[in-house]
Motif scaffolding. Structure first.
Motif, PDB file in Angstrom:
ATOM      1  N   ASN A   1       0.939  -1.227   0.133  1.00 47.40           N
ATOM      2  CA  ASN A   1      -0.080  -0.009   0.015  1.00 47.40           C
ATOM      3  C   ASN A   1       0.804   1.104   0.028  1.00 47.40           C
ATOM      4  OD1 ASN A   1      -1.966   1.918   0.556  1.00 47.40           O
ATOM      5  ND2 ASN A   1      -3.191   0.556   1.317  1.00 47.40           N
ATOM      6  N   VAL A   2       0.802   2.122  -1.034  1.00 47.76           N
ATOM      7  CA  VAL A   2       1.398   3.225  -1.183  1.00 47.76           C
ATOM      8  C   VAL A   2       0.817   4.647  -0.788  1.00 47.76           C
ATOM      9  CG1 VAL A   2       2.997   4.695  -2.653  1.00 47.76           C
ATOM     10  CG2 VAL A   2       2.767   2.214  -2.997  1.00 47.76           C
ATOM     11  N   THR A   3       1.384   5.421   0.200  1.00 51.61           N
ATOM     12  CA  THR A   3       1.019   6.773   0.301  1.00 51.61           C
ATOM     13  C   THR A   3       1.806   7.746  -0.289  1.00 51.61           C
ATOM     14  OG1 THR A   3       1.986   6.896   2.551  1.00 51.61           O
ATOM     15  CG2 THR A   3      -0.096   5.785   2.439  1.00 51.61           C
ATOM     16  N   ALA A   4       1.580   8.928   0.146  1.00 48.78           N
ATOM     17  CA  ALA A   4       2.655  10.022  -0.266  1.00 48.78           C
ATOM     18  C   ALA A   4       4.031   9.742   0.139  1.00 48.78           C
ATOM     19  CB  ALA A   4       1.810  11.488   0.065  1.00 48.78           C
ATOM     20  N   ASP A   5       4.010   9.339   1.237  1.00 55.12           N
ATOM     21  CA  ASP A   5       5.274   9.475   2.207  1.00 55.12           C
ATOM     22  C   ASP A   5       5.905   8.067   2.332  1.00 55.12           C
ATOM     23  OD1 ASP A   5       5.463  12.188   2.516  1.00 55.12           O
ATOM     24  OD2 ASP A   5       4.099  11.931   4.265  1.00 55.12           O
ATOM     25  N   TRP A   6       5.148   7.000   2.132  1.00 54.43           N
ATOM     26  CA  TRP A   6       5.595   5.763   2.536  1.00 54.43           C
ATOM     27  C   TRP A   6       4.911   4.671   1.704  1.00 54.43           C
ATOM     28  CZ3 TRP A   6       9.549   5.155   6.142  1.00 54.43           C
ATOM     29  CH2 TRP A   6       9.664   6.376   6.980  1.00 54.43           C
ATOM     30  N   ILE A   7       5.771   3.445   1.804  1.00 53.73           N
ATOM     31  CA  ILE A   7       5.237   2.249   1.317  1.00 53.73           C
ATOM     32  C   ILE A   7       5.131   1.378   2.303  1.00 53.73           C
ATOM     33  CG2 ILE A   7       5.654   0.488  -0.513  1.00 53.73           C
ATOM     34  CD1 ILE A   7       7.749   2.173  -1.915  1.00 53.73           C
ATOM     35  N   TYR A   8       3.934   0.641   2.312  1.00 52.48           N
ATOM     36  CA  TYR A   8       3.503  -0.149   3.872  1.00 52.48           C
ATOM     37  C   TYR A   8       3.425  -1.410   2.832  1.00 52.48           C
ATOM     38  CZ  TYR A   8       2.601   4.104   6.168  1.00 52.48           C
ATOM     39  OH  TYR A   8       2.629   5.151   6.893  1.00 52.48           O
ATOM     40  N   TYR A   9       3.801  -2.570   3.699  1.00 49.69           N
ATOM     41  CA  TYR A   9       3.842  -3.696   3.176  1.00 49.69           C
ATOM     42  C   TYR A   9       4.104  -4.895   4.353  1.00 49.69           C
ATOM     43  CZ  TYR A   9       9.047  -3.617   3.399  1.00 49.69           C
ATOM     44  OH  TYR A   9      10.134  -3.601   3.733  1.00 49.69           O
ATOM     45  N   LYS A  10       3.605  -6.251   4.068  1.00 47.42           N
ATOM     46  CA  LYS A  10       4.006  -7.127   4.965  1.00 47.42           C
ATOM     47  C   LYS A  10       5.277  -7.971   4.286  1.00 47.42           C
ATOM     48  CE  LYS A  10      -0.590  -8.562   6.708  1.00 47.42           C
ATOM     49  NZ  LYS A  10      -1.460  -9.796   7.031  1.00 47.42           N
ATOM     50  N   ASN A  11       6.134  -8.307   5.620  1.00 52.70           N
ATOM     51  CA  ASN A  11       7.329  -9.003   5.248  1.00 52.70           C
ATOM     52  C   ASN A  11       7.255 -10.287   5.596  1.00 52.70           C
ATOM     53  OD1 ASN A  11       9.891  -9.727   5.057  1.00 52.70           O
ATOM     54  ND2 ASN A  11      10.756  -8.173   6.556  1.00 52.70           N
ATOM     55  N   ARG A  12       7.347 -11.214   4.520  1.00 57.14           N
ATOM     56  CA  ARG A  12       6.997 -12.665   4.590  1.00 57.14           C
ATOM     57  C   ARG A  12       7.966 -13.442   5.393  1.00 57.14           C
ATOM     58  NH1 ARG A  12       4.379 -14.558  -1.040  1.00 57.14           N
ATOM     59  NH2 ARG A  12       5.281 -16.520  -0.236  1.00 57.14           N
ATOM     60  N   LYS A  13       9.359 -12.731   5.287  1.00 61.41           N
ATOM     61  CA  LYS A  13      10.521 -13.199   5.946  1.00 61.41           C
ATOM     62  C   LYS A  13      10.428 -13.088   7.339  1.00 61.41           C
ATOM     63  CE  LYS A  13      14.173 -12.809   2.328  1.00 61.41           C
ATOM     64  NZ  LYS A  13      15.520 -12.251   2.076  1.00 61.41           N
ATOM     65  N   ASP A  14       9.620 -12.074   7.851  1.00 57.20           N
ATOM     66  CA  ASP A  14       9.507 -11.760   9.299  1.00 57.20           C
ATOM     67  C   ASP A  14       8.130 -12.045   9.794  1.00 57.20           C
ATOM     68  OD1 ASP A  14      10.037 -10.705  11.763  1.00 57.20           O
ATOM     69  OD2 ASP A  14      10.253  -8.741  11.273  1.00 57.20           O
ATOM     70  N   LYS A  15       7.491 -13.198   9.396  1.00 63.30           N
ATOM     71  CA  LYS A  15       6.355 -13.674  10.112  1.00 63.30           C
ATOM     72  C   LYS A  15       5.063 -12.485   9.883  1.00 63.30           C
ATOM     73  CE  LYS A  15       8.463 -15.781  13.924  1.00 63.30           C
ATOM     74  NZ  LYS A  15       8.350 -15.904  15.316  1.00 63.30           N
ATOM     75  N   ASN A  16       5.116 -12.167   8.368  1.00 61.47           N
ATOM     76  CA  ASN A  16       4.148 -11.159   7.978  1.00 61.47           C
ATOM     77  C   ASN A  16       3.897 -10.025   8.790  1.00 61.47           C
ATOM     78  OD1 ASN A  16       3.429 -12.274   5.458  1.00 61.47           O
ATOM     79  ND2 ASN A  16       2.248 -13.994   6.733  1.00 61.47           N
ATOM     80  N   SER A  17       5.170  -9.529   9.394  1.00 58.00           N
ATOM     81  CA  SER A  17       5.051  -8.239  10.059  1.00 58.00           C
ATOM     82  C   SER A  17       5.093  -7.218   9.015  1.00 58.00           C
ATOM     83  CB  SER A  17       6.483  -8.145  10.885  1.00 58.00           C
ATOM     84  OG  SER A  17       6.497  -9.120  11.835  1.00 58.00           O
ATOM     85  N   MET A  18       4.355  -6.069   9.579  1.00 62.07           N
ATOM     86  CA  MET A  18       4.210  -4.767   8.923  1.00 62.07           C
ATOM     87  C   MET A  18       5.503  -3.920   8.815  1.00 62.07           C
ATOM     88  SD  MET A  18       1.205  -4.672   7.456  1.00 62.07           S
ATOM     89  CE  MET A  18       1.260  -3.138   6.958  1.00 62.07           C
ATOM     90  N   TYR A  19       5.739  -3.654   7.695  1.00 64.31           N
ATOM     91  CA  TYR A  19       7.094  -2.748   7.540  1.00 64.31           C
ATOM     92  C   TYR A  19       6.536  -1.447   6.641  1.00 64.31           C
ATOM     93  CZ  TYR A  19      10.523  -5.981   9.053  1.00 64.31           C
ATOM     94  OH  TYR A  19      11.158  -6.991  10.025  1.00 64.31           O
ATOM     95  N   LYS A  20       7.550  -0.461   6.698  1.00 58.88           N
ATOM     96  CA  LYS A  20       7.316   0.850   5.965  1.00 58.88           C
ATOM     97  C   LYS A  20       8.563   1.024   5.532  1.00 58.88           C
ATOM     98  CE  LYS A  20       7.196   4.332   9.427  1.00 58.88           C
ATOM     99  NZ  LYS A  20       6.450   5.516   9.791  1.00 58.88           N
ATOM    100  N   ILE A  21       8.758   1.877   4.335  1.00 56.11           N
ATOM    101  CA  ILE A  21      10.109   2.080   3.622  1.00 56.11           C
ATOM    102  C   ILE A  21       9.590   3.418   2.850  1.00 56.11           C
ATOM    103  CG2 ILE A  21       9.652   0.732   1.532  1.00 56.11           C
ATOM    104  CD1 ILE A  21      12.747   0.327   1.839  1.00 56.11           C
ATOM    105  N   LYS A  22      10.555   4.275   2.679  1.00 55.34           N
ATOM    106  CA  LYS A  22      10.582   5.601   1.834  1.00 55.34           C
ATOM    107  C   LYS A  22      10.392   5.085   0.333  1.00 55.34           C
ATOM    108  CE  LYS A  22      10.214   9.049   4.538  1.00 55.34           C
ATOM    109  NZ  LYS A  22       9.217  10.147   4.597  1.00 55.34           N
ATOM    110  N   HIS A  23       9.876   5.847  -0.563  1.00 57.58           N
ATOM    111  CA  HIS A  23       9.818   5.698  -2.049  1.00 57.58           C
ATOM    112  C   HIS A  23      11.065   5.606  -2.670  1.00 57.58           C
ATOM    113  CE1 HIS A  23       5.426   7.102  -2.682  1.00 57.58           C
ATOM    114  NE2 HIS A  23       5.834   7.159  -1.356  1.00 57.58           N
ATOM    115  N   ASP A  24      12.247   5.827  -1.938  1.00 60.71           N
ATOM    116  CA  ASP A  24      13.373   5.783  -2.817  1.00 60.71           C
ATOM    117  C   ASP A  24      14.248   4.745  -1.928  1.00 60.71           C
ATOM    118  OD1 ASP A  24      14.028   6.823  -0.192  1.00 60.71           O
ATOM    119  OD2 ASP A  24      15.380   8.437  -0.914  1.00 60.71           O
ATOM    120  N   GLY A  25      13.522   3.884  -1.224  1.00 62.44           N
ATOM    121  CA  GLY A  25      14.124   2.515  -0.472  1.00 62.44           C
ATOM    122  C   GLY A  25      14.857   2.907   0.579  1.00 62.44           C
ATOM    123  N   THR A  26      14.883   4.260   1.334  1.00 62.50           N
ATOM    124  CA  THR A  26      15.524   4.666   2.615  1.00 62.50           C
ATOM    125  C   THR A  26      14.542   4.512   3.571  1.00 62.50           C
ATOM    126  OG1 THR A  26      15.135   6.964   2.192  1.00 62.50           O
ATOM    127  CG2 THR A  26      17.020   6.009   1.532  1.00 62.50           C
TER     128      THR A  26
END
Length: 170
Positions: A139-164
């Motif tokens: 799910n993408v917003t103006a500031d962040w990309i949110y996603y589930k990380n399957r490597k970490d038991k489907n925990s929620m993560y966020k990352i900036k659009h440039d990968g930082t």
């Protein structure tokens, strides 16, 4: 006032509750469950139903006058087309899941590269990997990309659009 029951009834059993629909200028765009997930359009009252492609389409997105989808008929490659079905283009051969189009970019889980997070321009150029996480449900917003990380038991993560600024939610 738009009544959701009227819209669902207009599908006439041709809708899967897991699919996205887009309503733009009183036209509904959707994947037809009955027709192998081909993309269709129709008026809000169910009239003027038109098939727009012949592809087994998944992860439908609408952005700025175009439809974007993963084409299961072509190893889940990423495609775009106009809302009338014209100007159909293959943007990437990557095996795409969880497609999300935001602004001028396409974000997706690249199953060709261990389910990792990718972004590219809407014309298919400037493709790059943003994270080595195994991502789903983007799910993408103006500031962040949110996603589930399957490597970490489907925990929620966020990352900036440039990968930082990669972060896990606790």
């Amino acid at each position: 006032i738009l009544n959701i029951d009227t819209i669902i009834n207009a599908f006439g059993g041709d809708f899967n509750e897991k699919q996205k629909i887009y309503i733009v200028d009183n036209i509904i765009y959707f994947q037809s469950y009955k027709h192998k997930d081909r993309i269709f359009s129709m008026n809000l009252d169910g009239s003027n139903k038109k098939q727009l492609n012949d592809d087994d389409s998944t992860f439908l997105n609408y952005n700025d006058g175009k439809l974007y989808y993963c084409n299961a008929s072509d190893k889940n490659a990423i495609y775009s087309m106009n809302t009338d079905g014209s100007d159909r283009k293959k943007l990437s051969s990557d095996n795409c899941y969880y497609l999300n189009v935001y602004g001028d970019s396409v974000y997706y889980s690249n199953y060709s590269d261990k389910h990792t997070l990718y972004r590219m321009n809407k014309d298919g150029s400037d493709k790059r990997n943003l994270s080595r996480d195994e991502v789903s449900y983007i799910n993408v917003t103006a500031d962040w990309i949110y996603y589930k990380n399957r490597k970490d038991k489907n925990s929620m993560y966020k990352i900036k659009h440039d990968g930082t600024e990669w972060q896990r939610f606790d």
